[in-house]
Enzyme design. Structure first.
Site, PDB file in Angstrom:
ATOM      1  N   ARG A  27       0.810  -1.225   0.000  1.00  0.00           N
ATOM      2  CA  ARG A  27       0.000   0.000   0.000  1.00  0.00           C
ATOM      3  C   ARG A  27       0.842   1.273   0.000  1.00  0.00           C
ATOM      4  O   ARG A  27       0.315   2.374  -0.088  1.00  0.00           O
ATOM      5  CB  ARG A  27      -0.949   0.009   1.212  1.00  0.00           C
ATOM      6  N   GLY A  30       5.516  -0.155  -3.023  1.00  0.00           N
ATOM      7  CA  GLY A  30       4.774  -1.408  -3.176  1.00  0.00           C
ATOM      8  C   GLY A  30       3.572  -1.289  -4.086  1.00  0.00           C
ATOM      9  O   GLY A  30       3.303  -2.183  -4.911  1.00  0.00           O
ATOM     10  N   TYR A  34      18.502   4.650  10.441  1.00  0.00           N
ATOM     11  CA  TYR A  34      17.813   4.027   9.304  1.00  0.00           C
ATOM     12  C   TYR A  34      18.846   3.393   8.363  1.00  0.00           C
ATOM     13  O   TYR A  34      18.674   2.256   7.898  1.00  0.00           O
ATOM     14  CB  TYR A  34      16.995   5.084   8.551  1.00  0.00           C
ATOM     15  N   ASN A  36      16.129   9.046  -4.469  1.00  0.00           N
ATOM     16  CA  ASN A  36      14.936   9.653  -3.870  1.00  0.00           C
ATOM     17  C   ASN A  36      13.714   9.410  -4.755  1.00  0.00           C
ATOM     18  O   ASN A  36      13.765   9.656  -5.965  1.00  0.00           O
ATOM     19  CB  ASN A  36      15.148  11.165  -3.714  1.00  0.00           C
ATOM     20  N   ASP A  67      20.719  20.727   6.265  1.00  0.00           N
ATOM     21  CA  ASP A  67      20.672  20.476   4.827  1.00  0.00           C
ATOM     22  C   ASP A  67      20.659  18.981   4.495  1.00  0.00           C
ATOM     23  O   ASP A  67      20.182  18.575   3.447  1.00  0.00           O
ATOM     24  CB  ASP A  67      21.911  21.082   4.154  1.00  0.00           C
TER      25      ASP A  67
END
Length: 315
Positions: free
Chosen positions: A13, A17, A137, A166, A270
């Site tokens: 969802r 994916g 992460y 990104n 930044d």
């Protein structure tokens, strides 16, 4: 894979994916299996193993992860390292134990070193310090890449790892508390336009450069790689071009139709100065991005306008 192959999309969802599901359906893959997080908590090993035992998927797209922008990464580092380590460990190990033919693990170019040479080649992973705002992460994602590599080496599995740049597009997260830069800009400029706000704040100097890949292109790339590539070498997925945040903000401003001013808050971080990926390997494997940034931004803003009342647009 073939049309009858049983394919599990973890995180079906989300931005990535859902795009993979649409791509697979377009290519006539009809035997897809998926679960919502309420139906299957990937952080719970027992549930994950039971799911793999019951469903017996042959191929797995690992698009489930806890993700967010600078604010959420900085605020909830424990959540990011814990949840991602649990999710990927459970899915990768279950895929091995239940005989999955092939698994594709989704890394991220933000796990390359903060001051990596540009453009970033796959071999630059683990050659320098990480960007501090998303270190936890990144460590989790690096562990996932290395876990796939280790299982291939020890058990002869066929687990591949890709490094998307990104991303943005349909089903993106527009919550200002935990979204990435591009959906955050779309929402900020839209709300400023609706409220006739004279000024929109953008974090940082606007000087860092970022590369942006439309989610539908990413989906096409990972399905292509699942069909054609095997090995433990990382594969970058990007467009080979980047843009300064300042220019990006101006472009989003124009597409949204906002007429006020932009204020760059230089007291805010930044992030990494530049993150452009080297995509030679990807091109050699027969794939290139198709959607120009301007076109992708327009499509994303159209989707945003059509889904303003949806849960993922709420703060």
């Amino acid at each position: 894979m073939n049309a009858e192959s049983k394919i599990y999309i973890a995180g079906h969802r989300g931005l990535v994916g859902s795009a993979i599901m649409r791509n697979l359906r377009t290519k006539k893959y009809g035997n897809l299996v998926y679960r919502t997080s309420a139906e299957l908590d990937l952080r719970k090993q027992v549930e994950v193993n039971q799911f793999f035992q019951d469903e017996k998927p042959e191929y797995v797209f690992m698009a489930a992860a806890k993700v967010g922008g600078i604010i959420s990464n900085s605020t909830y580092p424990a959540d990011f390292i814990r949840d991602n380590l649990m999710i990927q460990t459970n899915v990768i190990d279950a895929a091995f134990r239940h005989g999955v033919k092939k698994l594709l693990f989704m890394g991220s170019t933000c796990i390359y070193p903060k001051f990596s040479p540009q453009p970033m080649k796959e071999e630059y992973l683990l050659t320098g310090e990480l960007e501090e705002t998303n270190e936890h992460y990144a460590i989790a994602k690096i562990a996932g890449v290395k876990m796939c590599e280790a299982y291939n080496r020890q058990f002869g599995t066929n687990f591949i790892s890709v490094m998307p740049t990104n991303l943005y597009g349909i089903n993106d997260n527009f919550d200002l508390k935990n979204s990435h830069v591009l959906p955050a800009l779309i929402r900020k400029f839209h709300e400023a336009k609706m409220n006739s706000t004279p000024l929109v704040e953008v974090w940082g100097t606007g000087l860092p450069k970022r590369e942006f890949l439309y989610s539908e292109d990413l989906a096409d790339a990972v399905v292509h790689l699942m069909e054609t590539y095997s090995g433990s070498d990382l594969i970058n997925i990007g467009v080979g071009k980047d843009i300064a945040i300042k220019q990006l903000a101006e472009q989003v401003k124009e597409i949204v139709g906002y007429t006020g001013e932009i204020f760059f808050n230089t007291s805010k971080p930044d992030g990494a100065p530049r993150k452009l990926v080297e995509i030679t390997k990807l091109k050699e494997l027969g794939w290139e991005a198709k959607t120009p940034l301007e076109e992708g931004l327009k499509l994303t803003y159209e989707w945003f306008l059509q889904n303003l009342s949806e849960e993922n647009l709420k703060s």
